[in-house]
Design an enzyme around this catalytic site. Structure first.
Site, PDB file in Angstrom:
ATOM      1  N   SER A   1       0.838  -1.200   0.000  1.00 52.44           N
ATOM      2  CA  SER A   1       0.000   0.000   0.000  1.00 52.44           C
ATOM      3  C   SER A   1       0.871   1.247   0.000  1.00 52.44           C
ATOM      4  CB  SER A   1      -0.919   0.015   1.214  1.00 52.44           C
ATOM      5  OG  SER A   1      -1.874  -1.009   1.113  1.00 52.44           O
TER       6      SER A   1
ATOM      7  N   CYS B   1      -6.476  -1.477   6.913  1.00 50.13           N
ATOM      8  CA  CYS B   1      -5.314  -1.914   7.688  1.00 50.13           C
ATOM      9  C   CYS B   1      -5.575  -1.667   9.168  1.00 50.13           C
ATOM     10  CB  CYS B   1      -4.077  -1.153   7.230  1.00 50.13           C
ATOM     11  SG  CYS B   1      -2.610  -1.613   8.129  1.00 50.13           S
TER      12      CYS B   1
ATOM     13  N   THR C   1      -6.295  -8.190   7.514  1.00 51.72           N
ATOM     14  CA  THR C   1      -6.000  -8.993   8.702  1.00 51.72           C
ATOM     15  C   THR C   1      -7.022  -8.782   9.827  1.00 51.72           C
ATOM     16  OG1 THR C   1      -4.514  -7.258   9.434  1.00 51.72           O
ATOM     17  CG2 THR C   1      -3.516  -9.093   8.259  1.00 51.72           C
TER      18      THR C   1
ATOM     19  N   GLY D   1      -2.735 -15.569   7.813  1.00 51.66           N
ATOM     20  CA  GLY D   1      -2.330 -16.971   7.747  1.00 51.66           C
ATOM     21  C   GLY D   1      -3.464 -17.915   8.069  1.00 51.66           C
TER      22      GLY D   1
ATOM     23  N   GLY E   1      -6.950 -14.272   2.675  1.00 47.56           N
ATOM     24  CA  GLY E   1      -6.875 -14.512   4.109  1.00 47.56           C
ATOM     25  C   GLY E   1      -6.723 -15.984   4.405  1.00 47.56           C
TER      26      GLY E   1
HETATM   27  C1  LIG Z   1       3.482  -8.420   6.346  1.00 50.49           C
HETATM   28  C2  LIG Z   1       2.146  -8.027   5.826  1.00 50.49           C
HETATM   29  C3  LIG Z   1       1.965  -6.775   5.262  1.00 50.49           C
HETATM   30  C4  LIG Z   1       0.729  -6.406   4.767  1.00 50.49           C
HETATM   31  N1  LIG Z   1       0.582  -5.177   4.195  1.00 50.49           N
HETATM   32  C5  LIG Z   1      -0.609  -4.841   3.629  1.00 50.49           C
HETATM   33  C6  LIG Z   1      -0.775  -3.615   2.945  1.00 50.49           C
HETATM   34  O1  LIG Z   1       0.154  -2.820   2.812  1.00 50.49           O
HETATM   35  N2  LIG Z   1      -1.995  -3.326   2.424  1.00 50.49           N
HETATM   36  C7  LIG Z   1      -3.050  -4.187   2.513  1.00 50.49           C
HETATM   37  O2  LIG Z   1      -4.133  -3.882   2.006  1.00 50.49           O
HETATM   38  N3  LIG Z   1      -2.921  -5.372   3.147  1.00 50.49           N
HETATM   39  C8  LIG Z   1      -1.726  -5.709   3.695  1.00 50.49           C
HETATM   40  N4  LIG Z   1      -1.599  -6.923   4.337  1.00 50.49           N
HETATM   41  C9  LIG Z   1      -2.755  -7.822   4.395  1.00 50.49           C
HETATM   42  C10 LIG Z   1      -2.670  -8.879   3.319  1.00 50.49           C
HETATM   43  O3  LIG Z   1      -2.744  -8.311   2.052  1.00 50.49           O
HETATM   44  C11 LIG Z   1      -3.803  -9.888   3.488  1.00 50.49           C
HETATM   45  O4  LIG Z   1      -5.046  -9.224   3.395  1.00 50.49           O
HETATM   46  C12 LIG Z   1      -3.756 -10.610   4.818  1.00 50.49           C
HETATM   47  O5  LIG Z   1      -2.420 -10.867   5.188  1.00 50.49           O
HETATM   48  C13 LIG Z   1      -4.521 -11.919   4.801  1.00 50.49           C
HETATM   49  O6  LIG Z   1      -4.023 -12.797   3.833  1.00 50.49           O
HETATM   50  P1  LIG Z   1      -2.984 -13.989   4.172  1.00 50.49           P
HETATM   51  O7  LIG Z   1      -3.560 -14.763   5.296  1.00 50.49           O
HETATM   52  O8  LIG Z   1      -2.883 -14.758   2.893  1.00 50.49           O
HETATM   53  O9  LIG Z   1      -1.693 -13.320   4.546  1.00 50.49           O
HETATM   54  C14 LIG Z   1      -0.356  -7.292   4.845  1.00 50.49           C
HETATM   55  C15 LIG Z   1      -0.173  -8.550   5.421  1.00 50.49           C
HETATM   56  C16 LIG Z   1       1.044  -8.933   5.904  1.00 50.49           C
HETATM   57  C17 LIG Z   1       1.196 -10.287   6.512  1.00 50.49           C
END
Ligand SMILES: Cc1cc2nc3c(=O)[nH]c(=O)nc-3n(C[C@H](O)[C@H](O)[C@H](O)COP(=O)(O)O)c2cc1C
Ligand SMILES: Cc1cc2nc3c(=O)[nH]c(=O)nc-3n(C[C@H](O)[C@H](O)[C@H](O)COP(=O)(O)OP(=O)(O)OC[C@H]3O[C@@H](n4cnc5c(N)ncnc54)[C@H](O)[C@@H]3O)c2cc1C
Ligand SMILES: Cc1cc2nc3c(=O)[nH]c(=O)nc-3n(C[C@H](O)[C@H](O)[C@H](O)COP(=O)(O)OP(=O)(O)OC[C@H]3O[C@@H](n4cnc5c(N)ncnc54)[C@H](O)[C@@H]3O)c2cc1C
Ligand SMILES: Cc1cc2nc3c(=O)[nH]c(=O)nc-3n(C[C@H](O)[C@H](O)[C@H](O)COP(=O)(O)O)c2cc1C
Ligand code: FES
Ligand code: FES
Lengths: 296, 248, 296, 248
Positions: free
Chosen positions: C44, C123, C186, C210, C236
């Site tokens: 982002s 976020c 998240t 995760g 997610g």
């Molecule tokens: C280290 C990290 C940084 C993230 N940074 C952003 C971000 O900058 N913008 C955003 O919309 N989501 C961000 N997220 C959320 C992820 O895009 C995603 O929605 C969330 O981690 C759930 O997916 P996952 O379980 O596959 O990680 C971030 C997640 C993680 C783990």
């Protein structure tokens, strides 16, 4: 060294059985009491007997469980017998109750004799009950107030994490006169069987419990501790003594254990002996670690 | 565990109201253990494993009827095996089976026989046609039969066939609770094991729906020693899906 | 057989890199594109460069991760270079952007050239940004509308699960003109180090990602699919092909993968080949399984 | 993993600005791997393991200063070890260490020596007092020294000590990026390994903060072959904690 007074109840340790786990029969509650719990909470009891949702009503998922029991219960008219049986376990028995409005709640509370009441305004999967009420601060305050007026024992309010701002709901409970809040009930969730595309639960969706939700519990407890004057009781994902300590440090005066009881009926004894050893080694008291994460 | 997809490979009519469903999936099984069978869109119900890859089902209500609609190549979801299963004792054992209660006892008979244990089975049903797994029990040892209508074996209850129970090193029993209660009254409780029936919801020892005197049928059972049952609600009360107690 | 058109973009498969994972540099985005992703979403990007919260900014917990990066980013003024680099990967590059108000959002969107924009209104741990906005339907509608007016490419809105009713936020995005919603960001969470009682994250709390959150994702996607006319993109907890299929069956037109990339950079290729094999065996198309759980 | 509580058992002053902190916790380590050291309430920073139970820290800013305030019996939180570590090659190897870059190379020297590999070390620092782990490198093989002020060894950069690099089976290098870049220019890239420094946030390969040309220093590195670095931003650009590029 783990004993405490919680909303006037004397507990030999801060580890309680959570509502809805081994809580439908007096004998199963007694068994958990004898297995070391500091207190036991019954299954949530309503005004009429219910069979709950059709099976599958619970399924294991990664790092936790989804359930949609649908509040099966024999109704309060049949439940004093179970509470009395449970009391033979020698620890406080807390009656968890639910209803559709404050009248339901006070009717049940008036009719049952228990050491405390826990108001379930937070079950995420019974239509018209639980969390549909527990997301509205005004209703929560109203129900809490009604039960407080009806009974002379402590009243705890169990909160759902499925809200934008759990603090406002906690404050509503406090305004209503709650002696404590309990956080958290299960987190809304769902699982789909990819072989058939059927949602696995009979109710399609349900509530997530177990290890997966512990970080959510810690955050909710931490936030509630910051804004409330009444104690917070922590529940959600506690599976070993470290989890219990973590949730207490977050601000829980005591904790409840649900899902983790399934694989270890002896978990209350296990956790209390490990917690004692930990406190001893650190030269901390239970009171020292209570809310400790807020002091750093 | 999530439900495993089990495809029905073969369906065998055992009696007019009892069918065995064989699956493409094999389970490592202690006789007496059960699985939760999910008939998608209908219900999920507990069923003993009658073979390592099969369940044997009596049609009694909506879920079992839905199962009876299924054909080979259809599939169900299966969680399990769950529960403790029977504890196998050496010597000469007696099996007492009533109706579909023969389902968990048949693999026990076979396993015991294979390990050189002598097996005698008392098999009961309403009528001759409904005697379940007679051939399997026969292959594993002696069988004696009772039918309610006298169409085969003695005319009466299977419990009447029990003679000199002390001769046996262990007695295993599965059937309607009333029948099992009668067996319990006739034998030395510590030497008898009973496979119980209670309403099962989670199947994994968490919800407590299946508790009998604090013991979880799904996890601590379904097999309990007579000694434990002697002073319990067994044979006195059962609980429905609401948790209400009712006289057996 | 996995290709699809998503809000006008042609994707070779429905598996995208989620925002904030390997998304700060053009080269890392390109690497993921070349490793099989159908599209990539950048970190982002805001109006000014930010270093984010102090470390620890991420920690592994049971069955997932907690992070509070705090939206570190070089600002849009420095970011076109990275997007252009990323485009060399040959798949659509979606710019994730965030801001404090609709003006911030449209300023950034106007200045960047990308295949689509994803608005991060979700976020959970950057004060004044993200989820503080994303819990207010009126703001979400306003911001979406502002960006839609400013650009000619598809606009997706990324939702937070930390609300009482995600459907109302999804509907607000749709009213604002969004071409798709992305669910979920998240889940609010926290971890405390029991040796010291310190919250582990530098920001004290953060967002859970995760495996732990997949049931929450499935439920949110399922609910949004029921009420929205625009496509839902699921994210997610997706960690293997089964998870991807499950989320698509729940109603996601495509999915994004975040945390699971850490342990397996090749996850996009792995999932797409397994998904193809599964669809082949079942004689289903991608379109068949899309929303399939709603049909039973 | 969550941070492990590591209690400081001993602190050794190595040079005026460099200290080694020994812990009660031992890590299974490939030389070149690093840990994330959480100084509670302050920051969490990457540090190479200089022993299986120690890190060696140069005081440069707020977190390292906070570390320098700690005493024996204090504790830090440790996640790791992370990263790939050096790939050990047989024969005669050359280590090129600049400043605190000697930290990950010292355990490599010892491990190589133990396995019968011949080790030559080129050790550089600003001044004599700041030569790190001279004794450890000396015990493992030949050492040649360079100081910026000529107080010991040759007067100049450690890179000037590199002679006939092709004689060595592998060259290992850790130090300031500018110095490493000079080494890369002098040797056959496929035969050289460099331990890189980038801003580390997650440490576990997810956030991407540490990427250099799409490679994650925390996970794919911190050790990279010269061949990979040759055509990369290495020595040209670095990134700050915002992800902004800046000339090295
Ligand atoms: C280290 C990290 C940084 C993230 N940074 C952003 C971000 O900058 N913008 C955003 O919309 N989501 C961000 N997220 C959320 C992820 O895009 C995603 O929605 C969330 O981690 C759930 O997916 P996952 O379980 O596959 O990680 C971030 C997640 C993680 C783990
Ligand atoms: C451990 C165990 C092993 C069993 N093994 C077998 C077997 O091998 N073969 C066999 O035919 N039957 C077996 N049963 C009984 C079988 O589970 C019921 O017959 C079946 O659930 C009836 O479902 P239904 O929907 O057709 O009946 P319904 O129309 O729902 O009701 C009929 C009766 O079935 C029982 N029942 C319904 N749902 C459940 C449930 N979730 N758990 C327990 N009982 C329920 C109730 O007592 C009810 O009164 C076993 C039961 C248990 C507890
Ligand atoms: C893989 C790796 C291994 C390292 N091993 C050692 C070692 O063995 N001994 C040693 O003394 N130093 C080592 N470093 C460098 C060390 O991490 C920094 O010196 C330390 O982070 C400075 O923290 P500070 O708060 O004191 O400095 P600050 O005041 O924060 O800033 C000084 C400089 O330190 C760097 N820095 C700050 N935070 C980080 C971070 N999270 N990640 C990377 N760099 C950062 C920045 O480049 C910054 O310009 C290593 C770095 C990496 C990437
Ligand atoms: C099978 C099951 C039944 C539950 N029934 C109730 C209930 O009747 N009333 C209630 O307030 N909470 C109920 N809960 C929620 C638990 O009390 C607890 O809040 C939740 O499971 C989180 O704790 P855990 O992770 O330790 O299980 C139930 C949970 C489970 C798993
Ligand atoms: S059915 Fe839930 S505990 Fe047995
Ligand atoms: S620091 Fe996060 S990927 Fe390397």
């Amino acid at each position: 060294m783990l004993s405490l007074t919680l909303t006037g109840l004397n507990l030999k340790n801060p580890l309680m059985l959570a509502a809805g786990i081994m809580g439908t029969t007096g004998d199963s509650l007694k068994r958990i009491a004898l297995a070391g719990a500091g207190a036991v909470v019954t299954k949530s009891i309503g005004t009429e007997s219910r069979g709950g949702h059709s099976n599958p009503s619970m399924v294991e998922v990664d790092c936790g469980y989804l359930n949609a029991m649908g509040l099966p219960n024999p109704s309060y008219k049949d439940f004093q017998y179970e509470i009395d049986r449970a009391s033979e376990g020698g620890v406080p028995v807390i009656a968890s109750i639910f209803g559709g409005c404050s009248l339901d709640f006070s009717e049940i509370a008036k009719s049952l004799d228990a050491d405390a009441f826990e108001l379930n305004v937070s079950c995420p999967h019974a239509h018209g009950y639980g969390a549909e009420i527990g997301t509205d601060p005004a209703l929560v305050e109203d129900i809490t107030h009604a039960v407080k007026t009806a009974v002379n024992v402590p009243v705890w309010v169990k909160l759902t994490p499925n809200v934008t701002d759990i603090k406002s709901i906690g404050l509503a409970a406090q305004h209503g006169g709650a002696d404590a809040v309990v956080a958290i009930n299960t987190v809304r969730g769902m699982a789909i069987d990819i072989e058939s595309s059927y949602p696995i639960l009979g109710n399609k969706f349900g509530g997530l419990s177990g290890r997966a939700i512990k970080p959510v519990t810690v955050k909710c407890v931490y936030d509630l501790y910051e804004v409330l004057d009444i104690p917070v009781i922590g529940v959600g994902g506690i599976s070993d003594w470290k989890d219990a300590v973590e949730v207490i440090m977050a601000g829980a005066k005591a904790v409840q254990i649900g899902s983790a009881v399934g694989n270890n009926i002896n978990i209350f004894n296990d956790i209390s002996s490990c917690m004692e050893a930990f406190l001893q080694e650190k030269e901390w008291s239970l009171d020292d670690i209570y809310g400790m994460a807020h002091e750093v | 565990m999530r439900p495993v997809n089990a495809v029905i490979t073969k369906i065998v009519d055992e009696t007019p109201a009892i069918r065995t469903f064989f699956f493409d999936t094999t389970f490592e099984l202690i006789p007496g253990q059960f699985v939760m069978v999910w008939i998608r869109g209908v219900d999920e119900i507990p069923m003993a494993l009658s073979y390592e890859n099969a369940i044997t089902v009596q049609k009694v209500g909506h879920a079992t009827s839905a199962l009876f609609e299924l054909e080979a190549c259809d599939s169900v979801g299966i969680r399990g095996p769950f529960g403790n299963g029977f504890g196998i004792e050496k010597g000469h054992i007696l099996l007492v089976a009533g109706g579909v209660g023969a389902a968990p006892l048949a693999p026990l008979a076979e396993k015991a026989d294979e390990s050189g244990i002598k097996v005698t089975t008392l098999l009961g049903a309403k009528t001759k046609d409904e005697l379940l797994f007679r051939g399997r029990f026969g292959a594993a040892g002696d069988v004696r039969v009772a039918t309610d209508d006298g169409s085969e074996g003695i005319h009466g209850f299977v419990t009447q066939l029990i003679e000199e129970p002390d001769r046996y090193s262990q007695i295993y029993c599965c059937g309607p609770e009333i029948m099992m209660k009668k067996v319990l009254d006739k034998v030395a409780p510590p030497k008898a094991q009973f496979s119980l029936h209670r309403y099962i919801k989670c199947g994994i020892g968490i919800c407590g729906a299946c508790c009998i005197d604090g013991l979880r049928v799904c996890r601590d059972g379904p097999v309990f020693s007579g000694e434990i049952l002697k002073k319990s609600e067994f044979g006195v009360y059962r609980r429905n899906e609401c948790g209400e107690r009712a006289r057996v």
